[in-house]
Design an enzyme around this catalytic site. Structure first.
Site, PDB file in Angstrom:
ATOM      1  N   GLU A   1      -7.342   4.257   5.622  1.00  0.00           N
ATOM      2  CA  GLU A   1      -7.548   5.702   5.571  1.00  0.00           C
ATOM      3  C   GLU A   1      -7.506   6.372   4.048  1.00  0.00           C
ATOM      4  OE1 GLU A   1      -5.709   3.765   7.624  1.00  0.00           O
ATOM      5  OE2 GLU A   1      -6.042   4.609   9.723  1.00  0.00           O
TER       6      GLU A   1
ATOM      7  N   MET B   1      -4.410  -1.306 -19.430  1.00  0.00           N
ATOM      8  CA  MET B   1      -3.920  -0.236 -20.015  1.00  0.00           C
ATOM      9  C   MET B   1      -2.268  -0.441 -20.185  1.00  0.00           C
ATOM     10  SD  MET B   1      -4.321   2.558 -21.482  1.00  0.00           S
ATOM     11  CE  MET B   1      -5.694   3.769 -21.103  1.00  0.00           C
TER      12      MET B   1
ATOM     13  N   LYS C   1      -1.583  15.232  20.629  1.00  0.00           N
ATOM     14  CA  LYS C   1      -2.365  14.604  21.591  1.00  0.00           C
ATOM     15  C   LYS C   1      -2.672  15.694  22.885  1.00  0.00           C
ATOM     16  CE  LYS C   1      -3.252  10.511  24.557  1.00  0.00           C
ATOM     17  NZ  LYS C   1      -2.574   9.739  25.397  1.00  0.00           N
TER      18      LYS C   1
ATOM     19  N   PHE D   1       6.238   6.385  19.600  1.00  0.00           N
ATOM     20  CA  PHE D   1       5.671   5.392  19.080  1.00  0.00           C
ATOM     21  C   PHE D   1       4.476   5.985  18.123  1.00  0.00           C
ATOM     22  CE2 PHE D   1       1.602   2.404  19.446  1.00  0.00           C
ATOM     23  CZ  PHE D   1       2.116   1.665  18.457  1.00  0.00           C
ATOM     24  N   GLN D   2       4.516   5.485  17.014  1.00  0.00           N
ATOM     25  CA  GLN D   2       3.261   5.957  16.071  1.00  0.00           C
ATOM     26  C   GLN D   2       3.582   7.536  15.770  1.00  0.00           C
ATOM     27  OE1 GLN D   2      -0.687   4.511  16.854  1.00  0.00           O
ATOM     28  NE2 GLN D   2      -0.145   2.810  15.732  1.00  0.00           N
TER      29      GLN D   2
HETATM   30  C1  LIG Z   1      -1.995   3.095  -7.650  1.00  0.00           C
HETATM   31  C2  LIG Z   1      -1.467   2.742  -9.056  1.00  0.00           C
HETATM   32  N1  LIG Z   1      -0.582   1.733  -9.528  1.00  0.00           N
HETATM   33  C3  LIG Z   1      -0.194   1.725 -10.734  1.00  0.00           C
HETATM   34  C4  LIG Z   1      -0.707   2.549 -11.913  1.00  0.00           C
HETATM   35  C5  LIG Z   1      -0.349   2.646 -13.084  1.00  0.00           C
HETATM   36  N2  LIG Z   1      -1.476   2.063 -14.107  1.00  0.00           N
HETATM   37  C6  LIG Z   1      -2.271   2.774 -14.705  1.00  0.00           C
HETATM   38  S1  LIG Z   1      -3.278   1.951 -15.528  1.00  0.00           S
HETATM   39  C7  LIG Z   1      -3.166   0.536 -14.766  1.00  0.00           C
HETATM   40  C8  LIG Z   1      -3.934  -0.835 -15.181  1.00  0.00           C
HETATM   41  C9  LIG Z   1      -5.267  -0.892 -14.577  1.00  0.00           C
HETATM   42  O1  LIG Z   1      -5.935  -2.031 -14.632  1.00  0.00           O
HETATM   43  P1  LIG Z   1      -7.198  -2.251 -14.336  1.00  0.00           P
HETATM   44  O2  LIG Z   1      -7.726  -1.546 -13.109  1.00  0.00           O
HETATM   45  O3  LIG Z   1      -7.545  -3.552 -14.611  1.00  0.00           O
HETATM   46  O4  LIG Z   1      -7.940  -1.315 -15.600  1.00  0.00           O
HETATM   47  P2  LIG Z   1      -8.042  -1.528 -17.213  1.00  0.00           P
HETATM   48  O5  LIG Z   1      -7.027  -0.694 -17.706  1.00  0.00           O
HETATM   49  O6  LIG Z   1      -7.620  -2.879 -17.346  1.00  0.00           O
HETATM   50  O7  LIG Z   1      -9.393  -1.180 -17.884  1.00  0.00           O
HETATM   51  C10 LIG Z   1      -2.035   0.630 -14.108  1.00  0.00           C
HETATM   52  C11 LIG Z   1      -1.382  -0.583 -13.364  1.00  0.00           C
HETATM   53  C12 LIG Z   1      -1.852   3.445 -11.324  1.00  0.00           C
HETATM   54  N3  LIG Z   1      -2.333   4.474 -12.257  1.00  0.00           N
HETATM   55  N4  LIG Z   1      -2.129   3.605  -9.962  1.00  0.00           N
END
Ligand SMILES: Cc1ncc(C[n+]2csc(CCOP(=O)(O)OP(=O)(O)O)c2C)c(N)n1
Ligand SMILES: [Mg+2]
Lengths: 578, 162
Positions: free
Chosen positions: A50, A476, A162, A112-113
């Site tokens: 979803e 990052m 529903k 439920f749900q």
């Molecule tokens: C759902 C979610 N969880 C955690 C984060 C924190 N976060 C920001 S950038 C990142 C790393 C992303 O890694 P990748 O997709 O390999 O991208 P890269 O920076 O290596 O290009 C994280 C964990 C986020 N932005 N979104």
């Protein structure tokens, strides 16, 4: 003739001109699904999660300017939509989500749900409804589409019990009037005139354009303003594409990973013209050191955006396109000032900054630099593609090195920063633009967050391209750990060189997989992928040490920037330049 | 600074929750909140007492206005207006203090609305200062319970509400 709530639902969507619904079935919505089974006008795109459905509808909405529509079941189906809804909310994207709900007599009984999705989604929707009486259904649907699209757009959720979809009523399509909801579209003429005078007198003005320019379809008016007044334009992440990135007046993106010259220009400016943007902390850096010499004109449709984060001298509440139309007219007809000479001096100054520190990276023949991949994608597409991104370094490199020339060509989760957004969003965009090249520039971490949508893309024959900048890390996060946590790489190493094999993953779903490990392979892989009319994953094994520069450390002023370390000064790792 | 904000809202399910979650979600504080129907049963009126500097109050009123179910927001603090609050105080005075309690109630134009073996319940209406004054005076006599309605406010005749 009386028809069921489920039939009324279908009639409403037809009236709204809905062609696609993104969704997933479950117990309480089966009667609606049954009607969709042989419906000729509306097709349901079955995603595999979803969250994917909401992002896909969001990608559809961002790329077309129309409302995206979602249909899911109660409980877990509904709660799975929350990240998607919050993503759309933060970026003001019109999406209408229909969630099934247990029958009204059961609501509140922990049936439920059952989940209180109206309560759960309240803080991340523009508005939401629980339909209690089938007689209200068509009015509510009409209101929901109106609210989602008008004013500052945003997601709206409708919870459908529903028994409401089973009970019968006459179908009507009533006129709607929401007395307590009247967005302001026309800007105050006096304020606009004041703004025009300020612009005419300014010596070092900068325009900051945000996502609001794109949402209001005001790109033409923005360009007219910039060109007529010869004022340079910087575009926030959400504003990329609102003004041509390759235009000589473009300064690229400002803020944390913005260009040196955009940030310098803001800090030295005597006038900021902020259009459809909201001074996010990623743009302003340390707020009390932001644009210290500038007067600020702020144009936005949402009054709460104005004076929320920064002081404003001329607030103009209104629709960007309409306000700019009037502003341009006043500037052309009523303003006598000549600004040619002053502007030249200012643009020369910016030109010097641009040459002092352009956006750059160190190319290598051997290992692939991620920026090189993005540059090549721009070169090969000539900007004529819809680009989505995931979140992290991949997103910032895309923002820096792909020059977005047209609105609605960059779809990215700016406000919430949702990893896993880009791929399903690309699916939604591809569906709306079957003949366009749609590319998700991804990270190896993010792509796994909605990888299951490969099934959706392949089965619907959507030729979405995914370019994974595979640095084996949550890049990052790793960058912050390297710079600010003494190189302690706590739980950011994904080992994506070992697991998974993205080529095989693609193939397992019936998509095509390519891998490139050397710079010389980048262009051939991209060319081949763009030729194939199929879903393609490209696994670019890139330099894992690469960082996004420039960078403003969190909490610093935006002209306190870190740059790539220089080989000639190895003793000093980081250099802050003011 | 403290502000009394009066809002007309649609009398619909979920409205109170939208408003209170706006305050909690954005970190604004509510000192008191009262809600009631207006002459038009489809519309409710809320009076919220909150505090913050000018910028925060500006944001609060703008954010409230932005809520789809909010019809009108008036910052009463900027207008000439009347404010009232009611309090019910249950006192359990010693035998020798009973007369004093009744005398105080009278001075404050309060009414004894319930009395029993050990306690009097006194109703007092007034502005905040008055309420606080009677509470202070009754404290030494032994307040067992007290309940305040929260403030309500209305503009004086002829005052334009924005
Ligand atoms: C759902 C979610 N969880 C955690 C984060 C924190 N976060 C920001 S950038 C990142 C790393 C992303 O890694 P990748 O997709 O390999 O991208 P890269 O920076 O290596 O290009 C994280 C964990 C986020 N932005 N979104
Ligand atoms: Mg990565």
């Amino acid at each position: 003739m009386k028809i069921t709530g489920a039939e009324i639902f279908i009639e409403c969507l037809k009236k709204e001109g809905v062609r696609y619904i993104f969704g997933y079935p479950g117990g309480v919505v089966l009667s609606i699904f049954d009607l969709l089974y042989d419906n000729k006008d509306i097709q349901l795109i079955l995603t595999r999660h979803e969250q994917g459905a909401v992002h896909a509808s969001d990608g559809y909405a961002r790329s077309t300017g129309k409302v995206g529509v979602v249909l899911v079941t109660s409980g877990p189906g509904a709660t799975n939509t929350v990240t998607g809804i919050a993503t759309a909310f933060m970026d003001s994207i019109p999406v209408v989500v229909f969630s099934g709900q247990v029958s009204t007599p059961l609501i509140g009984n922990d049936a439920f749900q059952e989940a209180d999705i109206v309560g759960i989604s309240r803080p991340c929707t523009k508005y939401n409804y629980l339909v209690k009486d089938v007689k209200d259904l068509s009015r509510i649907v009409k209101e929901a589409f109106h609210i989602a699209m008008s004013g500052r757009p945003g997601p709206v959720l409708i919870d459908l019990p529903k028994d409401v979809t089973a009970s019968k009523a006459e179908f009507t399509w009533p006129e709607i009037k929401i007395r307590s909801y009247n967005p302001t579209y026309e800007g105050n003429k006096w304020m606009i005139t004041q703004a025009a005078h300020l612009i005419a007198k300014s010596k070092k003005a900068v325009i900051i354009a945000g996502g609001g320019v794109i949402l209001s379809n005001g790109s033409k008016e923005l360009r007219e303003l910039a060109e007529h007044t010869e004022i340079p334009v910087t575009m926030t992440l959400m504003g990329l594409g609102s003004f041509p990135g390759a235009h000589e007046l473009s300064l690229g993106m400002p803020g944390m990973h913005g260009t040196y010259y955009a940030n310098k220009a803001i800090q030295e400016s005597d006038l900021l013209i902020a259009i459809g943007m909201r001074f996010d902390d990623r743009v302003t850096g340390r707020i009390d050191a932001f644009a210290p010499h500038a007067k600020i004109i702020h144009i936005d449709i949402d009054p709460t955006s104005i004076r929320k984060n920064v002081r404003v001298d001329i607030p103009i509440v209104g629709d960007v396109k309409r306000v700019l139309t009037v502003l341009n007219k006043v500037l052309k007809e009523d303003i006598k000032e000549q600004w040619g000479e002053v502007r030249k001096a200012w643009l020369r100054q910016i030109y010097t900054w641009r040459h002092e520190r352009p956006l750059s990276y160190t190319y290598s023949d051997e290992v692939i630099k991620p920026q090189f991949v993005v540059e090549k994608i721009y070169e090969l597409t000539k900007g004529d593609a819809i680009i989505t991104t995931e979140v992290g370094q991949n997103q910032m490199w895309t923002a820096q090195f792909y020059k977005f020339d047209r609105p609605r060509t960059l779809l990215t989760s700016g406000g919430l920063g949702t990893m896993g957004y880009g791929f399903p969003a690309a699916i939604g965009a591809q569906l709306a633009h079957p003949n366009k090249l749609v590319i998700d520039i991804a990270g190896d971490g993010s792509i796994l967050m909605n990888i299951q949508e490969l099934a959706t893309a392949v089965l619907h024959k959507l030729p979405v391209k995914v370019a994974i900048l595979n640095n084996h890390y949550l890049g990052m996060v790793r960058q912050w750990q390297e710079l600010f946590f003494n190189e302690r790489y706590s739980y950011s190493h994904l080992h994506s060189d070992i697991v998974p094999d993205f080529v095989k993953v693609a193939e397992a779903y019936g998509a095509v997989g390519f891998r490139a490990t050397k710079s010389s392979e980048v262009e051939p892989v991209l060319k081949e992928a763009f030729k194939i009319k199929k879903t393609v994953f490209m696994d670019f094994i890139v330099d894992w040490k690469e960082k996004v520069y420039p960078m403003v450390p969190a909490g610093a002023a935006i002209d306190q920037m870190l740059f790539e370390e220089h080989k000639d000064k190895p003793e000093k790792k980081l250099k802050a330049v003011k | 600074m403290r502000h009394t904000i009066s809002l007309l809202v649609e009398n619909k399910f979920g409205v109170l929750s939208r408003i209170s979650s706006l305050f909690s979600g954005r970190g604004y504080n509510i000192e008191s909140l009262s809600v009631g129907e207006t002459i038009d049963p489809q519309i409710s009126i809320m009076t919220i007492v909150t505090s913050g500097d000018d910028q925060i109050i500006e944001q609060i009123t703008k954010q409230l206005n932005k809520l789809i179910d909010v019809i009108k927001v008036v910052d009463m603090t900027e207008l000439d207006h009347v404010e009232r609050e009611m309090v019910l105080i249950k006192v359990a005075p010693k035998q020798e203090d009973k007369a004093e309690v009744l005398r105080l109630a009278e001075i404050f134009r309060g009414r004894v609305v319930d009395s029993g073996q050990k306690t009097y319940t006194i109703e007092v209406t007034g502005d905040e200062k008055k309420i606080e004054a009677i509470v202070e005076l009754l404290k030494p006599m032994g307040i067992k319970e007290f309940v305040r309605t929260g403030k309500i406010a209305i503009a004086r005749e002829g005052v334009k509400k924005g």
